[in-house]
Design a protein around this motif. Structure first.
Motif, PDB file in Angstrom:
ATOM      1  N   PRO A  16       0.817  -1.204   0.000  1.00 35.15           N
ATOM      2  CA  PRO A  16       0.000   0.000   0.000  1.00 35.15           C
ATOM      3  C   PRO A  16       0.854   1.257   0.000  1.00 35.15           C
ATOM      4  O   PRO A  16       2.037   1.236   0.303  1.00 35.15           O
ATOM      5  CB  PRO A  16      -0.762  -0.103   1.323  1.00 35.15           C
ATOM      6  N   ARG A  17       0.199   2.383  -0.318  1.00 33.45           N
ATOM      7  CA  ARG A  17       0.848   3.665  -0.145  1.00 33.45           C
ATOM      8  C   ARG A  17       0.844   4.041   1.326  1.00 33.45           C
ATOM      9  O   ARG A  17      -0.015   3.621   2.086  1.00 33.45           O
ATOM     10  CB  ARG A  17       0.107   4.732  -0.944  1.00 33.45           C
ATOM     11  N   ALA A  18       1.777   4.883   1.715  1.00 33.57           N
ATOM     12  CA  ALA A  18       1.930   5.209   3.131  1.00 33.57           C
ATOM     13  C   ALA A  18       0.860   6.151   3.632  1.00 33.57           C
ATOM     14  O   ALA A  18       0.474   6.092   4.780  1.00 33.57           O
ATOM     15  CB  ALA A  18       3.304   5.832   3.374  1.00 33.57           C
ATOM     16  N   ARG A  19       0.329   7.011   2.762  1.00 37.21           N
ATOM     17  CA  ARG A  19      -0.612   8.028   3.245  1.00 37.21           C
ATOM     18  C   ARG A  19      -1.725   8.225   2.228  1.00 37.21           C
ATOM     19  O   ARG A  19      -1.496   8.482   1.064  1.00 37.21           O
ATOM     20  CB  ARG A  19       0.122   9.352   3.466  1.00 37.21           C
ATOM     21  N   GLY A  20      -2.988   8.083   2.738  1.00 36.32           N
ATOM     22  CA  GLY A  20      -4.146   8.480   1.956  1.00 36.32           C
ATOM     23  C   GLY A  20      -4.408   7.657   0.709  1.00 36.32           C
ATOM     24  O   GLY A  20      -5.138   8.084  -0.163  1.00 36.32           O
ATOM     25  N   VAL A  24      -6.580  -1.009  -3.959  1.00 37.59           N
ATOM     26  CA  VAL A  24      -7.278  -2.224  -3.557  1.00 37.59           C
ATOM     27  C   VAL A  24      -6.318  -3.385  -3.658  1.00 37.59           C
ATOM     28  O   VAL A  24      -5.596  -3.504  -4.650  1.00 37.59           O
ATOM     29  CB  VAL A  24      -8.505  -2.483  -4.455  1.00 37.59           C
ATOM     30  N   PHE A  25      -6.286  -4.244  -2.654  1.00 37.10           N
ATOM     31  CA  PHE A  25      -5.429  -5.418  -2.659  1.00 37.10           C
ATOM     32  C   PHE A  25      -6.223  -6.627  -3.109  1.00 37.10           C
ATOM     33  O   PHE A  25      -7.367  -6.805  -2.723  1.00 37.10           O
ATOM     34  CB  PHE A  25      -4.885  -5.691  -1.252  1.00 37.10           C
ATOM     35  N   SER A  26      -5.609  -7.498  -3.889  1.00 37.89           N
ATOM     36  CA  SER A  26      -6.170  -8.811  -4.164  1.00 37.89           C
ATOM     37  C   SER A  26      -5.585  -9.784  -3.160  1.00 37.89           C
ATOM     38  O   SER A  26      -4.411  -9.704  -2.826  1.00 37.89           O
ATOM     39  CB  SER A  26      -5.824  -9.265  -5.586  1.00 37.89           C
ATOM     40  N   VAL A  27      -6.394 -10.698  -2.661  1.00 38.22           N
ATOM     41  CA  VAL A  27      -5.916 -11.644  -1.661  1.00 38.22           C
ATOM     42  C   VAL A  27      -6.421 -13.036  -1.979  1.00 38.22           C
ATOM     43  O   VAL A  27      -7.418 -13.214  -2.650  1.00 38.22           O
ATOM     44  CB  VAL A  27      -6.393 -11.263  -0.233  1.00 38.22           C
ATOM     45  N   ALA A 200     -11.013 -11.778   8.464  1.00 36.00           N
ATOM     46  CA  ALA A 200     -10.862 -11.374   9.874  1.00 36.00           C
ATOM     47  C   ALA A 200     -10.572  -9.884  10.032  1.00 36.00           C
ATOM     48  O   ALA A 200      -9.885  -9.479  10.969  1.00 36.00           O
ATOM     49  CB  ALA A 200      -9.791 -12.213  10.575  1.00 36.00           C
ATOM     50  N   HIS A 201     -11.097  -9.059   9.143  1.00 30.64           N
ATOM     51  CA  HIS A 201     -10.886  -7.619   9.248  1.00 30.64           C
ATOM     52  C   HIS A 201     -11.699  -7.017  10.393  1.00 30.64           C
ATOM     53  O   HIS A 201     -12.914  -7.199  10.459  1.00 30.64           O
ATOM     54  CB  HIS A 201     -11.293  -6.924   7.945  1.00 30.64           C
ATOM     55  N   LEU A 202     -11.033  -6.281  11.271  1.00 25.78           N
ATOM     56  CA  LEU A 202     -11.722  -5.575  12.350  1.00 25.78           C
ATOM     57  C   LEU A 202     -12.217  -4.202  11.894  1.00 25.78           C
ATOM     58  O   LEU A 202     -13.126  -3.640  12.505  1.00 25.78           O
ATOM     59  CB  LEU A 202     -10.790  -5.414  13.556  1.00 25.78           C
ATOM     60  N   ILE A 203     -11.617  -3.663  10.867  1.00 24.86           N
ATOM     61  CA  ILE A 203     -12.104  -2.448  10.212  1.00 24.86           C
ATOM     62  C   ILE A 203     -12.251  -2.762   8.735  1.00 24.86           C
ATOM     63  O   ILE A 203     -11.316  -3.261   8.101  1.00 24.86           O
ATOM     64  CB  ILE A 203     -11.150  -1.263  10.423  1.00 24.86           C
ATOM     65  N   GLY A 204     -13.433  -2.514   8.203  1.00 26.25           N
ATOM     66  CA  GLY A 204     -13.701  -2.807   6.803  1.00 26.25           C
ATOM     67  C   GLY A 204     -13.634  -1.552   5.949  1.00 26.25           C
ATOM     68  O   GLY A 204     -13.913  -0.449   6.420  1.00 26.25           O
ATOM     69  N   HIS A 205     -13.265  -1.731   4.686  1.00 23.28           N
ATOM     70  CA  HIS A 205     -13.200  -0.633   3.727  1.00 23.28           C
ATOM     71  C   HIS A 205     -14.444  -0.680   2.841  1.00 23.28           C
ATOM     72  O   HIS A 205     -14.632  -1.641   2.088  1.00 23.28           O
ATOM     73  CB  HIS A 205     -11.937  -0.740   2.876  1.00 23.28           C
ATOM     74  N   VAL A 206     -15.284   0.331   2.953  1.00 23.53           N
ATOM     75  CA  VAL A 206     -16.524   0.400   2.183  1.00 23.53           C
ATOM     76  C   VAL A 206     -16.256   1.264   0.963  1.00 23.53           C
ATOM     77  O   VAL A 206     -16.153   2.489   1.056  1.00 23.53           O
ATOM     78  CB  VAL A 206     -17.675   0.989   3.027  1.00 23.53           C
ATOM     79  N   LYS A 207     -16.129   0.611  -0.191  1.00 26.69           N
ATOM     80  CA  LYS A 207     -15.783   1.325  -1.419  1.00 26.69           C
ATOM     81  C   LYS A 207     -16.036   0.397  -2.601  1.00 26.69           C
ATOM     82  O   LYS A 207     -16.157  -0.830  -2.445  1.00 26.69           O
ATOM     83  CB  LYS A 207     -14.315   1.756  -1.390  1.00 26.69           C
ATOM     84  N   PRO A 433      -6.700  -3.947   7.966  1.00 27.76           N
ATOM     85  CA  PRO A 433      -6.019  -3.732   6.689  1.00 27.76           C
ATOM     86  C   PRO A 433      -5.884  -2.245   6.377  1.00 27.76           C
ATOM     87  O   PRO A 433      -6.802  -1.462   6.603  1.00 27.76           O
ATOM     88  CB  PRO A 433      -6.940  -4.412   5.678  1.00 27.76           C
ATOM     89  N   LEU A 434      -4.735  -1.857   5.864  1.00 24.50           N
ATOM     90  CA  LEU A 434      -4.541  -0.471   5.452  1.00 24.50           C
ATOM     91  C   LEU A 434      -5.362  -0.150   4.216  1.00 24.50           C
ATOM     92  O   LEU A 434      -5.797   0.991   4.028  1.00 24.50           O
ATOM     93  CB  LEU A 434      -3.057  -0.205   5.160  1.00 24.50           C
ATOM     94  N   GLU A 435      -5.566  -1.147   3.360  1.00 28.27           N
ATOM     95  CA  GLU A 435      -6.339  -0.977   2.123  1.00 28.27           C
ATOM     96  C   GLU A 435      -7.365  -2.072   1.982  1.00 28.27           C
ATOM     97  O   GLU A 435      -7.261  -3.132   2.593  1.00 28.27           O
ATOM     98  CB  GLU A 435      -5.402  -0.977   0.915  1.00 28.27           C
ATOM     99  N   ALA A 436      -8.356  -1.805   1.136  1.00 25.96           N
ATOM    100  CA  ALA A 436      -9.388  -2.802   0.859  1.00 25.96           C
ATOM    101  C   ALA A 436      -8.766  -4.044   0.216  1.00 25.96           C
ATOM    102  O   ALA A 436      -7.765  -3.956  -0.506  1.00 25.96           O
ATOM    103  CB  ALA A 436     -10.452  -2.220  -0.070  1.00 25.96           C
ATOM    104  N   GLU A 437      -9.353  -5.194   0.515  1.00 30.55           N
ATOM    105  CA  GLU A 437      -8.916  -6.452  -0.076  1.00 30.55           C
ATOM    106  C   GLU A 437     -10.130  -7.162  -0.660  1.00 30.55           C
ATOM    107  O   GLU A 437     -11.215  -7.076  -0.120  1.00 30.55           O
ATOM    108  CB  GLU A 437      -8.269  -7.365   0.967  1.00 30.55           C
ATOM    109  N   VAL A 438      -9.928  -7.851  -1.734  1.00 23.35           N
ATOM    110  CA  VAL A 438     -11.007  -8.623  -2.335  1.00 23.35           C
ATOM    111  C   VAL A 438     -10.539 -10.038  -2.532  1.00 23.35           C
ATOM    112  O   VAL A 438      -9.402 -10.289  -2.947  1.00 23.35           O
ATOM    113  CB  VAL A 438     -11.464  -8.026  -3.696  1.00 23.35           C
ATOM    114  N   GLY A 439     -11.409 -10.995  -2.188  1.00 30.37           N
ATOM    115  CA  GLY A 439     -11.079 -12.397  -2.392  1.00 30.37           C
ATOM    116  C   GLY A 439     -11.255 -12.792  -3.843  1.00 30.37           C
ATOM    117  O   GLY A 439     -11.805 -12.041  -4.654  1.00 30.37           O
ATOM    118  N   ASN A 440     -10.777 -13.976  -4.208  1.00 26.63           N
ATOM    119  CA  ASN A 440     -10.944 -14.429  -5.582  1.00 26.63           C
ATOM    120  C   ASN A 440     -11.405 -15.863  -5.601  1.00 26.63           C
ATOM    121  O   ASN A 440     -11.547 -16.480  -4.581  1.00 26.63           O
ATOM    122  CB  ASN A 440      -9.637 -14.265  -6.355  1.00 26.63           C
TER     123      ASN A 440
END
Length: 440
Positions: A16-20, A24-27, A200-207, A433-440
């Motif tokens: 990820p980028r360090a700031r802002g 999106v990550f693929s996982v 197991a994300h404790l904070i989710g990215h809604v986007k 997660p610092l960035e959103a992740e999507v499963g495949n």
């Protein structure tokens, strides 16, 4: 919380980028006075839910025969009074009166607490994740003056109108790591944080993560797309949404009191409420607990131990009962289709619309409110696109958590306050997660 079977290891494919950043990550990842459980041959091994019997003589149009009650002593098919029974017009034009704005002193406290957890290794960054030590509480994130304000917010949500709004968090100034730690620490003052997905994300990215932007696959979770969200609740007691970025256009939020919806439908026709308090099959959207079926049974309206609670998730009922998906699940009846239509109509009539701005933190009680969001168009620049962060919180009974009917355990794993809701993955601990992740 759900117990998912055999999770696969998570692997991020880029840093990820360090700031802002908005990347999106693929996982790779893996009784007469309340609702009563009764076996139903249509459901196979799943129990059906029998609604309470209607009082003799109670019928459509006989509103003069309706009794009144309050949370804590609710009787089935009564009009529920109290601060949780409100109309959107009560709050539509006076947001400055009920929204809470943080002060410079509050922000300084948050920044001091962030520095503390980083220095003592309570949280350690690693790749796309913030890893957290196993045992943490609000004592690990001290907020001497903001903490009491957060508890007041929690009580307004759990014992009052069911929603609150905190404004002015400096998300444009903080790094992504600082924002996530501040949000995590605030959540600890409201209860235990729950995992939100199979990762197991404790904070989710809604986007909109780009995997199914127009929601052509009904099994896709809609928060990962830009299409309109139907009226729904989340899989926990309390949900928080922190706005980082707004869309180019659209994306307006709305909440509605499910207590008021209950009351209005009851005045229309008590049979609608009886239908909503019965058996409803819901799709798990491929997040299947170990040893469970890919669907479950959960009423929309619950009367339990003197409390009215609502669990409304439009589209989940239609997916579970769609032709060919689960042959053993019966189709929706005409009464059920009519009840869903009536519920949506009243929700739209009594809703409170508002726009979330960067730095706004919305807190909602899922048992007494439903919420939604309009469709939106986003920017071409991925770093400017609409982005919210989500928390799922389980408050304690002492903090004001409602008692829940045992049918919730099929989805939430338990009904014990402080230990229910969310998704539990055996062998995995929660991460941020610092960035959103999507499963495949």
């Amino acid at each position: 919380m759900l117990l998912l079977q055999k999770p696969l290891p998570v692997r991020a494919t880029r840093q990820p980028r360090a700031r802002g950043s908005s990347r999106v990550f693929s996982v790779m990842a893996p009784a007469a006075t309340e609702n009563a459980v009764d076996f139903d041959q249509r459901a196979g091994p799943l129990p059906a839910i029998a609604p309470p019997a209607l009082p003799a003589g109670l019928a459509a149009g006989k509103t003069q025969d309706l009794k009144h009650s309050r949370q804590g002593s609710v009787e089935p098919y009564t009009l529920v009074d109290g601060p949780g029974a409100w109309y959107g017009k009560d709050y539509q034009h006076n947001m400055d009166e009920w929204a809470i704005r943080v002060t410079p002193a509050h922000i300084a406290e948050l920044e001091g607490a962030i520095a503390c957890v980083l220095s003592n290794k309570t949280i350690t960054p690693e790749g796309n994740y913030l890893n957290i030590i196993d045992t943490v509480s609000k004592d690990d994130f001290e907020l001497p003056t903001l903490g009491p304000l957060l508890r007041d917010m929690q009580q307004e949500v759990l014992r009052g109108r069911g929603f609150a709004l905190l404004r002015g968090l400096p998300v444009d100034k903080w790094s992504r790591t600082e924002t996530l730690i501040a949000y995590w620490g605030i959540g600890l003052h409201w209860g235990k944080l729950r995992r939100q997905n199979e990762k197991a994300h404790l904070i989710g990215h809604v986007k909109d993560v780009g995997i199914d932007s127009k929601h052509q696959n009904p099994a896709t979770r809609i928060y990962l797309t830009s299409v309109a969200q139907p009226w729904h609740v989340d899989g926990c007691d309390v949900v928080g949404l922190l706005c980082l970025k707004t869309a180019k256009s659209g994306g307006m939020s709305a909440v509605a009191s499910s207590i008021t919806i209950h009351n209005e439908l009851l005045k229309q026709d008590p049979e609608i409420i009886k239908t909503l308090a019965g058996t409803w099959y819901m799709d798990r959207k491929n997040e299947v607990p170990e040893g469970k079926k890919p669907y479950y049974v959960l009423p929309i309206v619950h009367y339990h131990k003197g409390y009215l609670s609502t669990s409304f998730n439009d589209t989940y009922y239609q997916l579970a009962t769609s032709p060919g998906r689960f042959p053993e699940v019966p189709p929706l009846t005409q009464k059920q289709l009519d009840a869903l239509k009536a519920y949506r109509q009243v929700a739209n009539e009594i809703k409170l619309d508002f726009w979330l701005e960067p730095g706004d933190l919305q807190l909602v009680h899922n048992h007494t409110l439903v919420h939604t969001r309009t469709a939106y168009d986003d920017y071409d620049d991925v770093d400017q696109r609409r982005h919210l962060l989500r928390l799922w919180v389980a408050p304690s009974a002492e903090g004001g958590a409602h008692p829940l009917h045992e049918s919730y355990a099929e989805l939430w794993h338990a009904v014990e306050p402080g230990n229910r809701g969310g998704i539990y993955i055996k062998g995995y601990k929660g991460v941020i997660p610092l960035e959103a992740e999507v499963g495949n």
